[in-house]
Design a protein around this motif. Structure first.
Motif: not given
Length: 523
Positions: A59-65, A132-137, A385-388
Motif C-alpha cells: 500500500q504505502g508506496g515506493i521510496a526514491a531519491s 520522498r514516497i511515491l504512490h500509485v492510485n 525504513l518504510a517503503s524501501n
C-alpha cells in the motif's frame, strides 16, 4: 536434513530446459525477468496465481531519491532506521540507483500519482526526514506496479509464467546451481536452467498475526538451507505497528499503511489518549520497531485488545481519495474513519534477513541469485525504513539481470541429464505413519507469536528451539502426502534458523529486542 530429490527420482521427473528460472512472481521476480535479454528463455514459477503475492498488496508506496532530493538524507534515514548495522555500500547503491529505477518503471507503464502541476505526489512515512514516497492510485502502489509488470510479461514471448508450482529443491553439483525441482500438475518437474533467481518472498505465515499473503511460508529460504546456501540477519523480523484488529481473521490481517500516520494520523490507547511522545520524540513517525513495541506495551499495560489510529482530522473526501483501499476495508467493517478510530495491533510484516547476497544479488552458490524479501542485501539493517522494500526489489533485480546477462554461458553444455541424487537419503525405509501437519502448522504459529515476537526472552527462545528440533526429528524422514506437508516442513526449518540466529547473536537491537540483552526498557 531432508532433500526431496531421491524421493522424486522414482517418479521419473519431467525435464524442462530454460536459460533462467525465477522462483516467485512478485515485483522482484517479474521485474528481473523483464530486465534480462530478450533472447533468453525464461520461466517464472508462481506458487499460486500471479496476483497472489505481497507485492500486489503493498500500500504505502515506493521510496526514491529523485530530481532535487538530497540523497545523503535518504542514506541517513535508512541507516538510522536500521540501527546503523546496515551494509552501507548496499544502502548507497539503493539510493544512487533509485531514480533510474523509477524511470524504468515509468517506461514499463507505471503511472505514479502526480499533483495538478504534473509533479510527483510525494509523502512522509516513519523516520523519513523529507517527503520522498511515491504512490500509485493512492494506497494501491503494489498493485499498480504489478499490473504494469504483468502486462509486459504477458506480452514477452521469451517469458513463461507458470502458476500453481510448488518449488521444492535447488539442484546443485559442486556448489553450482543447475535448476529447480518442483511439483506441478500432480507430478515432479525438473526445471533445468543455466541461472536461477530466488524471488520467493517472506516468512509471514510462520506467525498467526501477519499482513503477509498465505503463500509466504519461507519456501525459498528453506530450499537455500537444504542446499547449504549462506543466510544472513535471520534474527531481524519487522512487525508493522498498525494492522487492522479483528477477532475474525484468516491467514492474514489487513494492513493500515504507515502512510496514514505519514499524513498526520495519531495513535491513541484504550483510554483515548495519545501515548507515543513518552516513547520517542518522533512520535507516530518513529521507526517501526519502536512504534510496534510501544503499542505492544500499551496493550499489555491496559489489558486491552488493541490501540487506535485516529484519522478524524481529515474529511471523508480526502481519506477516500488518498486511502481508497483502506477507507473501503474499514467501511466494510462498519467504520467511517472520518468519524471513527481504527483499531490496530502490530503484526509480522517484513523479513530483513534471508539468503545472503552481494551487490549483484549473487549468493555463495554459483549461478544462484536472490532478490526481494527472501534475499538479504544488508540494506535494511535491523529495521527496514518504510517503503524501501519495493525500490530494493527493483534496484537489485536489475543488478541481478545485468550480472546474469554478462555471466550466462551461451555455450552451456547439457551435461546433467538426470537429477543427481548423490548424498541424498535413500528411498528405502521411509516412515509412513500419520502426522497431523495442520496441527503442527498451528502449533508453530502460536510458538512464534509467543516466543519470537516483538519482545523476546532467552528462556522462551530456548524452549522454542527445543520444540522445533523435536518436531523436525519426527517429520524429517516421513513421506509427505501433499505440498502442504512439505510447506510445514519448510516453516519449521526456517523457524529453527531464525531462533538459532537470535540465540547466537547475543545482542538486542532494532527489531531483535531481547529482554536480557537490552539496555533500554521497551524502546
Amino acid at each position: 536434513m531432508k532433500r526431496y530429490l531421491a524421493y522424486y527420482n522414482e517418479n521419473h521427473c519431467e525435464n524442462r530446459n530454460y536459460d533462467v528460472v525465477i522462483v516467485g512472481a512478485g515485483i522482484g521476480g517479474l521485474y528481473t525477468s523483464l530486465m534480462l535479454p530478450k533472447n533468453l528463455k525464461i520461466a517464472v514459477l508462481s506458487k499460486k496465481d500471479i496476483y497472489d503475492s505481497d507485492s500486489c498488496m503493498a500500500q504505502g508506496g515506493i521510496a526514491a531519491s529523485i530530481q532535487d532530493d538530497n540523497r545523503k538524507l535518504h542514506v541517513e534515514d535508512t541507516i538510522n532506521a536500521g540501527c546503523y548495522v546496515n551494509n552501507l555500500e548496499a544502502v548507497n547503491t539503493l539510493v544512487d540507483e533509485s531514480e533510474e529505477a523509477i524511470e524504468s518503471l515509468i517506461k514499463l507503464g507505471v503511472n505514479f500519482d502526480r499533483d495538478l502541476k504534473g509533479n510527483f505526489y510525494r509523502s512522509f512515512e516513519g523516520n523519513h526526514s523529507i517527503p520522498r514516497i511515491l504512490h500509485v492510485n493512492g494506497d494501491s502502489t503494489g498493485k499498480g506496479i504489478m499490473d504494469a509488470l504483468i502486462k509486459e510479461v504477458k506480452n514477452a514471448p521469451n517469458i513463461e509464467v507458470i502458476p500453481n508450482v510448488f518449488a521444492l529443491d535447488i539442484i546443485e553439483e559442486d556448489n553450482k546451481c543447475n535448476g529447480i525441482v518442483a511439483y506441478y500438475k500432480d507430478k515432479f518437474v525438473y526445471f533445468k536452467s543455466r541461472q536461477c533467481v530466488m524471488a520467493s518472498g517472506g516468512i509471514g505465515q510462520l506467525f498467526s498475526k501477519t499482513t503477509n499473503a498465505d503463500i509466504l511460508t519461507g519456501d525459498g529460504i528453506a530450499m537455500a538451507i537444504r542446499a547449504n546456501v549462506e543466510l544472513d540477519n535471520m534474527e531481524y523480523i519487522q512487525f508493522h505497528p498498525t494492522a487492522f484488529y479483528s477477532q475474525d481473521f484468516d491467514n492474514k490481517l489487513f494492513l493500515i499503511s504507515e502512510a496514514v500516520r505519514g499524513e498526520g494520523a495519531m495513535l491513541r490507547n484504550s483510554s483515548g489518549k495519545r501515548f507515543m511522545k513518552k516513547y520517542d520524540n518522533r512520535m507516530e513517525l518513529a521507526p517501526r520497531d519502536i512504534v510496534a513495541r510501544a503499542i505492544s506495551h500499551e496493550i499489555d499495560k491496559s489489558n486491552s485488545n488493541c490501540v487506535y489510529l485516529d484519522a478524524t482530522m481529515y474529511n471523508r473526501d480526502f481519506l477516500k481519495n488518498r486511502f481508497n483501499k483502506i477507507y473501503s476495508e474499514c467501511k466494510n467493517n462498519g467504520l467511517q474513519i472520518e468519524k471513527d478510530y481504527i483499531p490496530v495491533i502490530p503484526a509480522e510484516h517484513y523479513f530483513m534477513g534471508g539468503i545472503k547476497v552481494d551487490l549483484y544479488s549473487r549468493t555463495n552458490m554459483t549461478n544462484l541469485y536472490a532478490v526481494g524479501e527472501c534475499a538479504c542485501t544488508g540494506v535494511h539493517g535491523a529495521n527496514r525504513l518504510a517503503s524501501n522494500s519495493l525500490i530494493e526489489a527493483v534496484v537489485f533485480g536489475k543488478r541481478a539481470a545485468g550480472d546474469i546477462s554478462k555471466r550466462i554461458n551461451y555455450d552451456f553444455e547439457d551435461n546433467i541429464s538426470t537429477i543427481n541424487t548423490r548424498n541424498n537419503p535413500p528411498n528405502k525405509g521411509r516412515q509412513e505413519f500419520d502426522v497431523d501437519f495442520l496441527k503442527l502448522r498451528i502449533d508453530l504459529k502460536k510458538l512464534m507469536d509467543s516466543s519470537v515476537g516483538i519482545i523476546r526472552n532467552i528462556d522462551k527462545l530456548q524452549n522454542a528451539l527445543n520444540f522445533v528440533d523435536e518436531v523436525l526429528f519426527k517429520i524429517e524422514n516421513l513421506k509427505f502426502n501433499s505440498v502442504l506437508d512439505a510447506e510445514v516442513y519448510n516453516m519449521y526449518l526456517v523457524a529453527r534458523s531464525i531462533i538459532e540466529s537470535i540465540l547466537n547473536t547475543k545482542d538486542s537491537i532494532g527489531s531483535n529486542y531481547v529482554e536480557e540483552y537490552s539496555r533500554h526498557s521497551v524502546v
